[in-house]
Design an enzyme around this catalytic site. Structure first.
Site, PDB file in Angstrom:
ATOM      1  CG  ASP A  63      -1.788   1.196   1.339  1.00  8.49           C
ATOM      2  OD1 ASP A  63      -1.553   2.183   0.608  1.00  8.49           O
ATOM      3  OD2 ASP A  63      -2.726   1.164   2.147  1.00  8.49           O
ATOM      4  CE1 TYR A 155      -5.856  10.972 -10.670  1.00 13.58           C
ATOM      5  CE2 TYR A 155      -6.372  12.804 -12.133  1.00 13.58           C
ATOM      6  CZ  TYR A 155      -5.802  11.562 -11.925  1.00 13.58           C
ATOM      7  OH  TYR A 155      -5.165  10.910 -12.965  1.00 13.58           O
ATOM      8  CE  LYS A 159      -2.238  10.937 -11.178  1.00 11.70           C
ATOM      9  NZ  LYS A 159      -1.254   9.847 -11.312  1.00 11.70           N
TER      10      LYS A 159
HETATM   11  N1  NAP Z   1      -6.647   5.715 -17.416  1.00 17.95           N
HETATM   12  C1  NAP Z   1      -6.450   6.896 -17.977  1.00 17.95           C
HETATM   13  O1  NAP Z   1      -7.066   7.217 -19.022  1.00 17.95           O
HETATM   14  C2  NAP Z   1      -5.463   7.861 -17.375  1.00 17.95           C
HETATM   15  C3  NAP Z   1      -5.468   9.181 -17.824  1.00 17.95           C
HETATM   16  C4  NAP Z   1      -4.545  10.063 -17.283  1.00 17.95           C
HETATM   17  C5  NAP Z   1      -3.652   9.644 -16.310  1.00 17.95           C
HETATM   18  N2  NAP Z   1      -3.689   8.358 -15.897  1.00 17.95           N
HETATM   19  C6  NAP Z   1      -2.727   7.930 -14.876  1.00 17.95           C
HETATM   20  O2  NAP Z   1      -2.088   6.756 -15.328  1.00 17.95           O
HETATM   21  C7  NAP Z   1      -1.839   5.865 -14.235  1.00 17.95           C
HETATM   22  C8  NAP Z   1      -2.482   4.524 -14.497  1.00 17.95           C
HETATM   23  O3  NAP Z   1      -3.854   4.724 -14.810  1.00 17.95           O
HETATM   24  P1  NAP Z   1      -4.943   3.560 -14.585  1.00 17.95           P
HETATM   25  O4  NAP Z   1      -6.202   4.051 -15.160  1.00 17.95           O
HETATM   26  O5  NAP Z   1      -4.343   2.261 -14.981  1.00 17.95           O
HETATM   27  O6  NAP Z   1      -5.027   3.629 -12.970  1.00 17.95           O
HETATM   28  P2  NAP Z   1      -6.039   2.857 -12.012  1.00 17.95           P
HETATM   29  O7  NAP Z   1      -6.594   1.677 -12.701  1.00 17.95           O
HETATM   30  O8  NAP Z   1      -7.010   3.853 -11.454  1.00 17.95           O
HETATM   31  O9  NAP Z   1      -5.072   2.436 -10.812  1.00 17.95           O
HETATM   32  C9  NAP Z   1      -3.909   1.681 -11.037  1.00 17.95           C
HETATM   33  C10 NAP Z   1      -3.528   0.921  -9.810  1.00 17.95           C
HETATM   34  O10 NAP Z   1      -3.145   1.794  -8.755  1.00 17.95           O
HETATM   35  C11 NAP Z   1      -3.065   0.979  -7.616  1.00 17.95           C
HETATM   36  N3  NAP Z   1      -3.241   1.733  -6.372  1.00 17.95           N
HETATM   37  C12 NAP Z   1      -4.244   2.562  -6.012  1.00 17.95           C
HETATM   38  N4  NAP Z   1      -4.077   2.977  -4.739  1.00 17.95           N
HETATM   39  C13 NAP Z   1      -2.936   2.376  -4.293  1.00 17.95           C
HETATM   40  C14 NAP Z   1      -2.246   2.379  -3.054  1.00 17.95           C
HETATM   41  N5  NAP Z   1      -2.681   3.071  -1.985  1.00 17.95           N
HETATM   42  N6  NAP Z   1      -1.104   1.660  -2.965  1.00 17.95           N
HETATM   43  C15 NAP Z   1      -0.646   0.965  -4.005  1.00 17.95           C
HETATM   44  N7  NAP Z   1      -1.266   0.881  -5.205  1.00 17.95           N
HETATM   45  C16 NAP Z   1      -2.403   1.589  -5.328  1.00 17.95           C
HETATM   46  C17 NAP Z   1      -4.181  -0.060  -7.736  1.00 17.95           C
HETATM   47  O11 NAP Z   1      -3.587  -1.330  -7.462  1.00 17.95           O
HETATM   48  P3  NAP Z   1      -4.468  -2.582  -6.939  1.00 17.95           P
HETATM   49  O12 NAP Z   1      -5.544  -2.759  -7.970  1.00 17.95           O
HETATM   50  O13 NAP Z   1      -3.500  -3.714  -6.892  1.00 17.95           O
HETATM   51  O14 NAP Z   1      -5.008  -2.231  -5.583  1.00 17.95           O
HETATM   52  C18 NAP Z   1      -4.638   0.087  -9.202  1.00 17.95           C
HETATM   53  O15 NAP Z   1      -4.808  -1.122  -9.883  1.00 17.95           O
HETATM   54  C19 NAP Z   1      -2.383   6.580 -12.997  1.00 17.95           C
HETATM   55  O16 NAP Z   1      -1.338   7.269 -12.362  1.00 17.95           O
HETATM   56  C20 NAP Z   1      -3.396   7.557 -13.560  1.00 17.95           C
HETATM   57  O17 NAP Z   1      -3.611   8.668 -12.729  1.00 17.95           O
HETATM   58  C21 NAP Z   1      -4.577   7.439 -16.404  1.00 17.95           C
END
Ligand code: NAP
Length: 243
Positions: A63, A155, A159
């Site tokens: 975590d 959020y 960021k």
């Molecule tokens: N998706 C998009 O379109 C988008 C757009 C802009 C920026 N981003 C950025 O890109 C990155 C990946 O995006 P995503 O959509 O794949 O993210 P996500 O699915 O929301 O989260 C990715 C992982 O973060 C882990 N996480 C959350 N809280 C945590 C904690 N306290 N300790 C450790 N791990 C934790 C979770 O792991 P577990 O499931 O194992 O708990 C989750 O699977 C993020 O930084 C996001 O802000 C994404």
């Protein structure tokens, strides 16, 4: 750096964007440390997929709001592979927080997970990188860290803080460790997002389409391969910032 030579720790690699980054780097031959928090089953599945590509993968749980957890996970990975060459901080939370309903807990949750988490992962890997005079840290921020969404202030602020932290770490860890950030636009739609929202977001890009996790992975790959970029941000948003 050539990618195949490296041990790369990807946080939040069980699912979605982190998983795509891990798979892309494994295809280039890197050994991968897959970090997860709660998604244990999915993390095991990612490890099996990585191994089926033919690379070595190792699973660590933490975590990232808990620095002691993070230090333990990094120590286990170093014990397994001897070193970490590249850290990709992808794990984060993204929760809707309408202005009038934002609580102190909302702030704590976003700052702890999205800003302090990547910081403490960086702090844990830095001594080894400095000792070997070699390393890269790549922080996955968000285009919303540059141009905020109104319903997601904690959020977006976390960021934005991560971008500032990226610059500070680039200074602290110079000259041997490069630290950069990536700001994706929408690359993987949340399961909670509606079709109408998706259409609106798509319209607000110059390229008239959403990106893909592989677009982010390509930027990660570029930052690993380039040895003369530090303290900066690559925006991977299809022109959303300019719209
Ligand atoms: N998706 C998009 O379109 C988008 C757009 C802009 C920026 N981003 C950025 O890109 C990155 C990946 O995006 P995503 O959509 O794949 O993210 P996500 O699915 O929301 O989260 C990715 C992982 O973060 C882990 N996480 C959350 N809280 C945590 C904690 N306290 N300790 C450790 N791990 C934790 C979770 O792991 P577990 O499931 O194992 O708990 C989750 O699977 C993020 O930084 C996001 O802000 C994404």
């Amino acid at each position: 750096m050539v990618i195949y030579d490296n041990v790369i720790l990807v946080t939040g690699a069980a699912l979605r964007v982190g998983r795509a980054i891990a798979l892309a780097l494994a295809r280039d031959g890197a050994r991968i440390v897959v970090h997860y928090n709660r998604s244990r089953k999915d993390a095991f599945r990612t490890v099996r997929e990585l191994e089926s590509i033919g690379t070595e993968a190792y699973l660590v749980q933490a975590d990232q709001t808990r620095p002691a957890d993070v230090r333990r996970a990094v120590a286990m990975a170093v014990k397994r592979f001897g070193r970490i060459d590249v850290l990709v901080n992808s794990a984060a939370i993204f929760e809707s927080t309408p202005f009038q309903r934002v609580t102190a807990t909302d702030w704590d949750r976003h700052l702890n997970a999205n800003l302090k988490g990547p910081f403490f992962f960086s702090q844990a890997v830095a001594p080894g990188m400095r000792r070997r005079r070699r390393g890269k840290i790549i922080n996955v921020s968000d285009v919303a860290g540059l141009k905020p969404y109104s319903g997601y202030i904690p959020y977006c602020a976390a960021k934005a803080g991560l971008l500032n932290c990226t610059q500070a770490l680039a200074k602290v860890l110079a000259p041997h460790v490069q630290v950069n950030a990536i700001c994706p636009g929408s690359v993987l739609w949340s399961e909670h997002g509606s079709a109408t929202q998706r259409r609106l977001v798509t319209q607000k890009t110059l390229l008239k389409r959403l990106g893909t996790p592989e677009d982010v992975a390509a930027a990660v790959r570029f930052l690993i391969e380039n040895d003369y970029i530090t303290g900066t941000t690559i925006v991977v948003d299809g022109g959303r910032l300019l719209y």
